[in-house]
Motif scaffolding. Structure first.
Motif, PDB file in Angstrom:
ATOM      1  N   ALA A 160      21.562  27.083 -18.160  1.00 26.64           N
ATOM      2  CA  ALA A 160      21.092  26.315 -17.004  1.00 26.64           C
ATOM      3  C   ALA A 160      22.140  26.298 -15.897  1.00 26.64           C
ATOM      4  O   ALA A 160      21.800  26.378 -14.714  1.00 26.64           O
ATOM      5  N   VAL A 161      23.411  26.220 -16.267  1.00 26.56           N
ATOM      6  CA  VAL A 161      24.487  26.264 -15.268  1.00 26.56           C
ATOM      7  C   VAL A 161      24.536  27.640 -14.609  1.00 26.56           C
ATOM      8  O   VAL A 161      24.686  27.751 -13.392  1.00 26.56           O
ATOM      9  N   GLY A 162      24.406  28.697 -15.385  1.00 28.43           N
ATOM     10  CA  GLY A 162      24.416  30.055 -14.825  1.00 28.43           C
ATOM     11  C   GLY A 162      23.271  30.283 -13.858  1.00 28.43           C
ATOM     12  O   GLY A 162      23.459  30.841 -12.769  1.00 28.43           O
ATOM     13  N   VAL A 163      22.081  29.843 -14.231  1.00 26.76           N
ATOM     14  CA  VAL A 163      20.941  29.973 -13.329  1.00 26.76           C
ATOM     15  C   VAL A 163      21.145  29.069 -12.111  1.00 26.76           C
ATOM     16  O   VAL A 163      20.777  29.418 -10.990  1.00 26.76           O
ATOM     17  N   GLY A 164      21.771  27.911 -12.331  1.00 28.79           N
ATOM     18  CA  GLY A 164      22.073  27.003 -11.222  1.00 28.79           C
ATOM     19  C   GLY A 164      23.010  27.617 -10.204  1.00 28.79           C
ATOM     20  O   GLY A 164      22.861  27.389  -8.999  1.00 28.79           O
ATOM     21  N   LEU A 165      23.975  28.399 -10.659  1.00 25.41           N
ATOM     22  CA  LEU A 165      24.866  29.092  -9.724  1.00 25.41           C
ATOM     23  C   LEU A 165      24.086  30.047  -8.834  1.00 25.41           C
ATOM     24  O   LEU A 165      24.291  30.098  -7.617  1.00 25.41           O
ATOM     25  N   VAL A 166      23.167  30.779  -9.437  1.00 27.10           N
ATOM     26  CA  VAL A 166      22.355  31.737  -8.673  1.00 27.10           C
ATOM     27  C   VAL A 166      21.442  30.997  -7.701  1.00 27.10           C
ATOM     28  O   VAL A 166      21.326  31.376  -6.527  1.00 27.10           O
ATOM     29  N   SER A 167      20.804  29.934  -8.151  1.00 20.48           N
ATOM     30  CA  SER A 167      19.900  29.201  -7.265  1.00 20.48           C
ATOM     31  C   SER A 167      20.668  28.492  -6.151  1.00 20.48           C
ATOM     32  O   SER A 167      20.183  28.402  -5.018  1.00 20.48           O
ATOM     33  N   ASN A 168      21.873  27.998  -6.429  1.00 25.78           N
ATOM     34  CA  ASN A 168      22.678  27.369  -5.385  1.00 25.78           C
ATOM     35  C   ASN A 168      23.064  28.366  -4.310  1.00 25.78           C
ATOM     36  O   ASN A 168      23.021  28.053  -3.115  1.00 25.78           O
ATOM     37  N   VAL A 169      23.452  29.559  -4.712  1.00 28.58           N
ATOM     38  CA  VAL A 169      23.806  30.591  -3.731  1.00 28.58           C
ATOM     39  C   VAL A 169      22.576  30.955  -2.892  1.00 28.58           C
ATOM     40  O   VAL A 169      22.675  31.122  -1.666  1.00 28.58           O
ATOM     41  N   THR A 170      21.422  31.048  -3.520  1.00 28.22           N
ATOM     42  CA  THR A 170      20.191  31.351  -2.791  1.00 28.22           C
ATOM     43  C   THR A 170      19.870  30.256  -1.782  1.00 28.22           C
ATOM     44  O   THR A 170      19.565  30.544  -0.612  1.00 28.22           O
ATOM     45  N   LEU A 171      19.932  29.012  -2.213  1.00 32.71           N
ATOM     46  CA  LEU A 171      19.641  27.901  -1.308  1.00 32.71           C
ATOM     47  C   LEU A 171      20.653  27.823  -0.168  1.00 32.71           C
ATOM     48  O   LEU A 171      20.288  27.554   0.982  1.00 32.71           O
ATOM     49  N   LEU A 172      21.914  28.063  -0.471  1.00 29.40           N
ATOM     50  CA  LEU A 172      22.919  28.039   0.594  1.00 29.40           C
ATOM     51  C   LEU A 172      22.720  29.174   1.593  1.00 29.40           C
ATOM     52  O   LEU A 172      22.951  28.990   2.784  1.00 29.40           O
ATOM     53  N   ALA A 173      22.279  30.317   1.125  1.00 31.76           N
ATOM     54  CA  ALA A 173      21.985  31.417   2.045  1.00 31.76           C
ATOM     55  C   ALA A 173      20.865  31.022   3.000  1.00 31.76           C
ATOM     56  O   ALA A 173      20.945  31.297   4.211  1.00 31.76           O
ATOM     57  N   VAL A 174      19.857  30.353   2.487  1.00 33.43           N
ATOM     58  CA  VAL A 174      18.757  29.890   3.344  1.00 33.43           C
ATOM     59  C   VAL A 174      19.259  28.825   4.317  1.00 33.43           C
ATOM     60  O   VAL A 174      18.909  28.841   5.502  1.00 33.43           O
ATOM     61  N   LEU A 175      20.085  27.899   3.852  1.00 31.72           N
ATOM     62  CA  LEU A 175      20.620  26.858   4.725  1.00 31.72           C
ATOM     63  C   LEU A 175      21.511  27.438   5.820  1.00 31.72           C
ATOM     64  O   LEU A 175      21.432  27.017   6.978  1.00 31.72           O
ATOM     65  N   PHE A 176      22.346  28.410   5.473  1.00 29.47           N
ATOM     66  CA  PHE A 176      23.198  29.030   6.490  1.00 29.47           C
ATOM     67  C   PHE A 176      22.385  29.848   7.491  1.00 29.47           C
ATOM     68  O   PHE A 176      22.709  29.890   8.678  1.00 29.47           O
ATOM     69  N   ALA A 177      21.322  30.487   7.027  1.00 21.32           N
ATOM     70  CA  ALA A 177      20.446  31.223   7.947  1.00 21.32           C
ATOM     71  C   ALA A 177      19.748  30.260   8.896  1.00 21.32           C
ATOM     72  O   ALA A 177      19.636  30.536  10.100  1.00 21.32           O
TER      73      ALA A 177
END
Length: 94
Positions: free
Chosen positions: A66-83
């Motif tokens: 769950a932590v590993g998948v959370g790292l991937v989802s956090n990076v995805t969400l941050l990419a959307v937020l930065f865009a």
């Protein structure tokens, strides 16, 4: 629980999204003093670890997974937020 189900559940988690929005705001405020990317990297890891260990991952999912998948989802969400932030800045200037 398959990887994609966990990933999509984490992408739509309002608590995770709120923490990451706060992370972007905090990183923008601390950018002159600290490097911008150090707090962001630490925040990504913090949020990825905090949620499964605080609220508990389901019994059929290992917390490390769950932590590993959370790292991937956090990076995805941050990419959307930065865009979104870049788009807002571009539209505000022009």
């Amino acid at each position: 629980m398959p990887y994609l189900d966990i990933y999509l559940a984490q992408l739509t988690d309002p608590f995770r999204i709120g923490l990451l929005v706060a992370l972007v705001v905090t990183a923008a405020n601390t950018a002159p003093t600290l490097n911008r990317w150090i707090p962001i990297a630490l925040g990504i890891v913090f949020v990825a670890v905090l949620i499964p260990f605080s609220f508990g991952a389901s019994d059929d999912v290992a917390k490390a997974f769950a932590v590993g998948v959370g790292l991937v989802s956090n990076v995805t969400l941050l990419a959307v937020l930065f865009a979104a932030k870049a788009l807002y800045s571009r539209l505000a200037r022009g």
